[in-house]
Motif scaffolding. Structure first.
Motif, PDB file in Angstrom:
ATOM      1  N   ALA A  48     -17.988 -15.165  -9.005  1.00 36.04           N
ATOM      2  CA  ALA A  48     -16.778 -14.809  -7.884  1.00 36.04           C
ATOM      3  C   ALA A  48     -16.214 -13.337  -8.293  1.00 36.04           C
ATOM      4  CB  ALA A  48     -15.735 -15.725  -8.449  1.00 36.04           C
ATOM      5  N   ASP A  49     -16.524 -12.703  -7.179  1.00 35.75           N
ATOM      6  CA  ASP A  49     -16.070 -11.214  -7.148  1.00 35.75           C
ATOM      7  C   ASP A  49     -14.592 -11.183  -6.759  1.00 35.75           C
ATOM      8  OD1 ASP A  49     -15.398  -8.573  -6.823  1.00 35.75           O
ATOM      9  OD2 ASP A  49     -16.955  -8.209  -5.320  1.00 35.75           O
ATOM     10  N   GLU A  50     -13.724 -11.302  -8.016  1.00 34.43           N
ATOM     11  CA  GLU A  50     -12.132 -11.245  -7.625  1.00 34.43           C
ATOM     12  C   GLU A  50     -11.623 -10.152  -7.974  1.00 34.43           C
ATOM     13  OE1 GLU A  50      -9.714 -13.972  -7.337  1.00 34.43           O
ATOM     14  OE2 GLU A  50     -10.910 -15.938  -8.004  1.00 34.43           O
ATOM     15  N   VAL A  51     -12.460  -8.796  -7.554  1.00 34.26           N
ATOM     16  CA  VAL A  51     -11.961  -7.201  -7.937  1.00 34.26           C
ATOM     17  C   VAL A  51     -10.984  -7.266  -6.995  1.00 34.26           C
ATOM     18  CG1 VAL A  51     -12.598  -5.061  -7.590  1.00 34.26           C
ATOM     19  CG2 VAL A  51     -14.277  -6.600  -8.381  1.00 34.26           C
ATOM     20  N   MET A  52     -10.966  -7.857  -5.626  1.00 36.40           N
ATOM     21  CA  MET A  52      -9.634  -7.592  -4.839  1.00 36.40           C
ATOM     22  C   MET A  52      -8.693  -8.713  -4.927  1.00 36.40           C
ATOM     23  SD  MET A  52      -8.299  -8.294  -1.556  1.00 36.40           S
ATOM     24  CE  MET A  52      -9.460  -8.818  -0.195  1.00 36.40           C
ATOM     25  N   THR A  53      -9.247 -10.020  -4.920  1.00 32.37           N
ATOM     26  CA  THR A  53      -8.374 -10.990  -4.805  1.00 32.37           C
ATOM     27  C   THR A  53      -7.694 -11.431  -5.950  1.00 32.37           C
ATOM     28  OG1 THR A  53     -10.400 -12.485  -5.213  1.00 32.37           O
ATOM     29  CG2 THR A  53      -9.906 -11.948  -2.946  1.00 32.37           C
ATOM     30  N   GLY A  54      -8.048 -11.162  -7.377  1.00 31.20           N
ATOM     31  CA  GLY A  54      -7.419 -11.219  -8.154  1.00 31.20           C
ATOM     32  C   GLY A  54      -6.016 -10.989  -8.676  1.00 31.20           C
TER      33      GLY A  54
ATOM     34  N   THR B 199      -2.201 -17.433  -5.448  1.00 35.07           N
ATOM     35  CA  THR B 199      -2.420 -17.832  -6.874  1.00 35.07           C
ATOM     36  C   THR B 199      -2.778 -16.944  -7.722  1.00 35.07           C
ATOM     37  OG1 THR B 199      -4.414 -18.633  -5.927  1.00 35.07           O
ATOM     38  CG2 THR B 199      -2.784 -20.342  -6.096  1.00 35.07           C
ATOM     39  N   LEU B 200      -2.952 -16.929  -8.889  1.00 36.12           N
ATOM     40  CA  LEU B 200      -3.368 -15.909  -9.995  1.00 36.12           C
ATOM     41  C   LEU B 200      -4.669 -15.326  -9.559  1.00 36.12           C
ATOM     42  CD1 LEU B 200      -2.221 -16.870 -13.597  1.00 36.12           C
ATOM     43  CD2 LEU B 200      -1.281 -15.180 -12.280  1.00 36.12           C
ATOM     44  N   PHE B 201      -5.522 -16.275  -9.213  1.00 37.45           N
ATOM     45  CA  PHE B 201      -6.852 -15.921  -8.806  1.00 37.45           C
ATOM     46  C   PHE B 201      -7.213 -16.766  -7.761  1.00 37.45           C
ATOM     47  CE2 PHE B 201      -6.533 -14.946 -13.232  1.00 37.45           C
ATOM     48  CZ  PHE B 201      -6.896 -13.584 -13.465  1.00 37.45           C
TER      49      PHE B 201
ATOM     50  N   ILE C 185       5.806 -12.478  -5.608  1.00 41.57           N
ATOM     51  CA  ILE C 185       4.710 -12.813  -4.788  1.00 41.57           C
ATOM     52  C   ILE C 185       4.921 -13.741  -3.710  1.00 41.57           C
ATOM     53  CG2 ILE C 185       2.574 -13.794  -5.215  1.00 41.57           C
ATOM     54  CD1 ILE C 185       2.214 -12.596  -7.823  1.00 41.57           C
ATOM     55  N   GLN C 186       5.813 -14.718  -4.121  1.00 47.60           N
ATOM     56  CA  GLN C 186       6.152 -16.035  -3.082  1.00 47.60           C
ATOM     57  C   GLN C 186       6.867 -15.388  -2.111  1.00 47.60           C
ATOM     58  OE1 GLN C 186       4.344 -18.607  -3.369  1.00 47.60           O
ATOM     59  NE2 GLN C 186       3.251 -17.574  -4.943  1.00 47.60           N
ATOM     60  N   ARG C 187       7.933 -14.452  -2.377  1.00 53.02           N
ATOM     61  CA  ARG C 187       8.785 -13.839  -1.242  1.00 53.02           C
ATOM     62  C   ARG C 187       7.930 -13.149  -0.399  1.00 53.02           C
ATOM     63  NH1 ARG C 187      10.395  -8.558  -1.136  1.00 53.02           N
ATOM     64  NH2 ARG C 187       9.856  -8.132  -3.347  1.00 53.02           N
ATOM     65  N   ILE C 188       6.976 -12.301  -0.952  1.00 50.05           N
ATOM     66  CA  ILE C 188       6.289 -11.484   0.131  1.00 50.05           C
ATOM     67  C   ILE C 188       5.337 -12.516   0.977  1.00 50.05           C
ATOM     68  CG2 ILE C 188       4.154  -9.969   0.120  1.00 50.05           C
ATOM     69  CD1 ILE C 188       5.222  -8.768  -2.227  1.00 50.05           C
ATOM     70  N   VAL C 189       4.624 -13.570   0.241  1.00 51.74           N
ATOM     71  CA  VAL C 189       4.009 -14.420   1.114  1.00 51.74           C
ATOM     72  C   VAL C 189       4.929 -15.484   2.234  1.00 51.74           C
ATOM     73  CG1 VAL C 189       2.764 -16.818   0.903  1.00 51.74           C
ATOM     74  CG2 VAL C 189       2.348 -15.331  -0.915  1.00 51.74           C
ATOM     75  N   ALA C 190       6.030 -15.645   1.885  1.00 52.23           N
ATOM     76  CA  ALA C 190       7.049 -16.141   2.917  1.00 52.23           C
ATOM     77  C   ALA C 190       7.289 -15.189   3.897  1.00 52.23           C
ATOM     78  CB  ALA C 190       8.158 -16.646   2.087  1.00 52.23           C
TER      79      ALA C 190
ATOM     80  N   LYS D 109      -5.568  -9.765  18.712  1.00 55.87           N
ATOM     81  CA  LYS D 109      -6.747 -10.582  19.007  1.00 55.87           C
ATOM     82  C   LYS D 109      -6.745 -11.555  18.064  1.00 55.87           C
ATOM     83  CE  LYS D 109     -11.660 -10.070  19.414  1.00 55.87           C
ATOM     84  NZ  LYS D 109     -12.740  -9.027  19.400  1.00 55.87           N
ATOM     85  N   ASP D 110      -6.455 -11.444  16.746  1.00 58.27           N
ATOM     86  CA  ASP D 110      -6.444 -12.419  15.661  1.00 58.27           C
ATOM     87  C   ASP D 110      -5.378 -11.822  14.623  1.00 58.27           C
ATOM     88  OD1 ASP D 110      -7.001 -14.789  14.342  1.00 58.27           O
ATOM     89  OD2 ASP D 110      -8.397 -13.660  13.145  1.00 58.27           O
ATOM     90  N   VAL D 111      -4.429 -12.766  14.191  1.00 54.23           N
ATOM     91  CA  VAL D 111      -3.730 -12.427  12.875  1.00 54.23           C
ATOM     92  C   VAL D 111      -3.796 -13.430  12.023  1.00 54.23           C
ATOM     93  CG1 VAL D 111      -1.304 -12.216  12.192  1.00 54.23           C
ATOM     94  CG2 VAL D 111      -1.763 -11.782  14.701  1.00 54.23           C
ATOM     95  N   ARG D 112      -4.249 -12.953  10.527  1.00 55.25           N
ATOM     96  CA  ARG D 112      -4.514 -13.796   9.582  1.00 55.25           C
ATOM     97  C   ARG D 112      -3.824 -13.421   8.253  1.00 55.25           C
ATOM     98  NH1 ARG D 112      -9.234 -11.349  11.831  1.00 55.25           N
ATOM     99  NH2 ARG D 112      -9.953  -9.650  10.736  1.00 55.25           N
ATOM    100  N   GLN D 113      -3.552 -14.460   7.558  1.00 51.50           N
ATOM    101  CA  GLN D 113      -2.776 -14.467   6.171  1.00 51.50           C
ATOM    102  C   GLN D 113      -3.268 -15.432   5.206  1.00 51.50           C
ATOM    103  OE1 GLN D 113       0.195 -16.559   5.567  1.00 51.50           O
ATOM    104  NE2 GLN D 113       0.323 -15.624   3.634  1.00 51.50           N
ATOM    105  N   THR D 114      -3.547 -14.617   4.042  1.00 50.47           N
ATOM    106  CA  THR D 114      -3.679 -15.556   2.765  1.00 50.47           C
ATOM    107  C   THR D 114      -2.860 -14.650   1.803  1.00 50.47           C
ATOM    108  OG1 THR D 114      -6.195 -16.027   3.547  1.00 50.47           O
ATOM    109  CG2 THR D 114      -5.501 -16.260   0.990  1.00 50.47           C
ATOM    110  N   GLY D 115      -2.000 -15.441   1.128  1.00 45.96           N
ATOM    111  CA  GLY D 115      -1.073 -15.093  -0.027  1.00 45.96           C
ATOM    112  C   GLY D 115      -0.357 -13.793   0.522  1.00 45.96           C
ATOM    113  N   THR D 116      -0.432 -12.765  -0.211  1.00 47.10           N
ATOM    114  CA  THR D 116       0.267 -11.396   0.101  1.00 47.10           C
ATOM    115  C   THR D 116      -0.581 -10.451   0.997  1.00 47.10           C
ATOM    116  OG1 THR D 116      -0.937 -10.236  -1.853  1.00 47.10           O
ATOM    117  CG2 THR D 116       1.279 -11.765  -2.108  1.00 47.10           C
ATOM    118  N   ILE D 117      -1.650 -11.077   1.458  1.00 43.66           N
ATOM    119  CA  ILE D 117      -2.660 -10.449   2.469  1.00 43.66           C
ATOM    120  C   ILE D 117      -2.350 -10.779   4.115  1.00 43.66           C
ATOM    121  CG2 ILE D 117      -4.859  -9.434   3.046  1.00 43.66           C
ATOM    122  CD1 ILE D 117      -5.444 -10.574   0.147  1.00 43.66           C
ATOM    123  N   LEU D 118      -1.868  -9.761   4.661  1.00 42.73           N
ATOM    124  CA  LEU D 118      -1.672  -9.965   6.038  1.00 42.73           C
ATOM    125  C   LEU D 118      -2.543  -9.010   6.789  1.00 42.73           C
ATOM    126  CD1 LEU D 118       0.081 -11.481   8.492  1.00 42.73           C
ATOM    127  CD2 LEU D 118       1.636  -9.503   8.254  1.00 42.73           C
TER     128      LEU D 118
END
Length: 430
Positions: free
Chosen positions: A239-245, A251-253, A333-338, A354-363
């Motif tokens: 699991a390359d969590e270099v960016m997602t960690g 979540t933490l990871f 973190i949860q504030r940014i997610v919301a 064309k597409d809008v996607r979001q996971t956690g703090t990444i938009l």
């Protein structure tokens, strides 16, 4: 005192990364950084909306991290890590192992994300060789992947603009389709067909989000199925969590979002030290570590770096981890997610989104520009548009994204969302 600006002094002596120096010969001189703001020598300010390549978790010049670094500097700045150890390295491993996804038992220190991946690939390959499973030499990755710029990391990354000058020098890797919702069945089928051959040593993946590949996102349920297939065929999962960690996916990871499946090896860097110092970590299970324990010196993992487990870097990582695990940071973190979730709904309605996607703090927003490659001819316009707005947002071709430090304010986020929407409107009127 030198009367020239930083930009002028830089121009004839520095070679910048990912930069065609003929086209971008002048770099913006930054003289100070605090929280989410970069301060330029000409008086301009920039909101660091991408956390300076995804590393600055808590904002710039964080006083808590700075204090810990300062204390460590006057205690011990460095120590060889072959045959020696020190408190910051041991404590960091003690703090990290219980919270990492999977059953991690050992920490191997390196210098950055690419080297963390290199270590993981070597661990996985030699694990099978040490067990006399000589046929297990194949590595599987996902189309569109990016795992770094060293040769092993490039080999398991997509053959792309980043690698094309070196493709003939890279080792062979099997790539499965990106496991989007529409492609899940195909990705799983191709992975199993490859695994059935019995020669796969490892499967490397950016869990949930492919960063440099365009902030492409897929579900935890799909990731779980991929991992379980690998377990079925005795294939190690990296699991390359270099960016997602460290909280980026909410979540933490990223792998924390899986129910049952676990990685065998986890790669970390970027946010590890809160963006203050370079450091990489490769964590592995006891089973992998035990395969290297032998009276035979040939079964040793012969890998290391001069600055392995640098005490100052470890001290910074410990300080950053303390901040990350605090209630205030988790609330941020949860504030940014919301906020991102709300912005996603708003931006999705625009005809040029064309597409809008979001996971956690990444938009991320994929703009309909008629082109999709990294060298999209609108890329430079987009980058300059945001700079003019006082926003540091480096687009991935026609894809713009927010991956902010956790200290960013609601007002700064709202300004970024508004600027993204205004950019979409510019394309709508062209």
């Amino acid at each position: 005192m030198n009367q020239k600006t930083l930009t002028q002094r830089d121009k004839n002596i520095i070679w910048h990364p990912y930069t065609q120096m003929k086209r971008w010969s002048e770099a913006i001189g930054i003289v100070k950084a605090k929280d989410a703001i970069l301060y330029a020598e000409d008086g301009k300010q920039y909101i660091d909306a991408g956390s300076s390549w995804w590393v600055t978790l808590h904002g710039h010049s964080n006083t808590h991290i700075a204090k810990r670094i300062s204390e460590q500097l006057t205690t011990m700045e460095h120590c060889i890590f072959a045959g020696f150890t020190h408190e910051p390295a041991v404590e960091l491993a003690e703090r990290l192992l219980p919270i990492l996804p999977g059953d991690m038992a050992r920490i191997f220190y390196s210098d950055n994300g690419s080297t963390a991946v290199e270590v993981a690939l070597k661990m996985a390959h030699q694990y099978h060789q040490n067990k006399n499973e000589k046929q297990k030499t194949k590595i599987v990755a996902i189309e569109g992947a990016y795992h770094g710029d060293t040769f092993g990391a490039m080999s398991v990354s997509a053959r792309s603009l980043f690698t094309e000058q070196f493709n003939a020098m890279l080792f062979d890797v099997s790539f499965i389709p990106f496991p989007s919702k529409a492609n899940e069945g195909k990705a799983l089928g191709e992975l199993e067909n490859i695994l059935k051959q019995g020669n796969v040593s490892s499967f490397i993946v950016e869990p949930l989000v492919q960063g440099s590949g365009g902030m492409r996102m897929y579900s935890p349920e799909t990731l779980e199925k991929l991992f379980l297939l690998c377990k079925k065929y005795d294939c190690l999962v990296i699991a390359d969590e270099v960016m997602t960690g460290f909280g980026r996916t909410g979540t933490l990871f990223a792998c924390n979002q899986l129910k049952d499946a676990k990685p065998d090896i986890v790669c970390l860097s970027k946010g590890l030290t809160g963006g203050t110092l370079p450091m990489g970590i490769t964590a592995c299970t006891a089973e992998i570590f035990d395969a290297f324990l032998s009276d035979d010196a040939h079964k040793t993992l012969y890998h290391g770096h001069s600055f392995t487990a640098n005490p100052i870097g470890c001290a910074a990582a410990l300080a950053s981890l303390e901040l990350l695990l605090s209630d205030d940071c988790q609330k941020n973190i949860q504030r940014i997610v919301a906020k991102h979730c709300e912005a996603k709904q708003q931006l999705s309605s625009h005809p040029k989104a064309k597409d809008v996607r979001q996971t956690g703090t990444i938009l991320a927003v994929e703009i309909d520009t008629g082109e999709t490659d990294y060298l999209n001819n609108k890329r430079d316009f987009i980058y300059q548009y945001f700079l003019n707005k006082g926003l540091l947002m480096r687009p991935l071709g026609n894809i713009i994204y927010l991956l902010p430090p956790y200290c960013i304010s609601d007002e700064q986020l709202d300004y970024a969302y508004q600027s993204m929407e205004e950019l979409l409107e510019i394309f709508n009127t062209q």
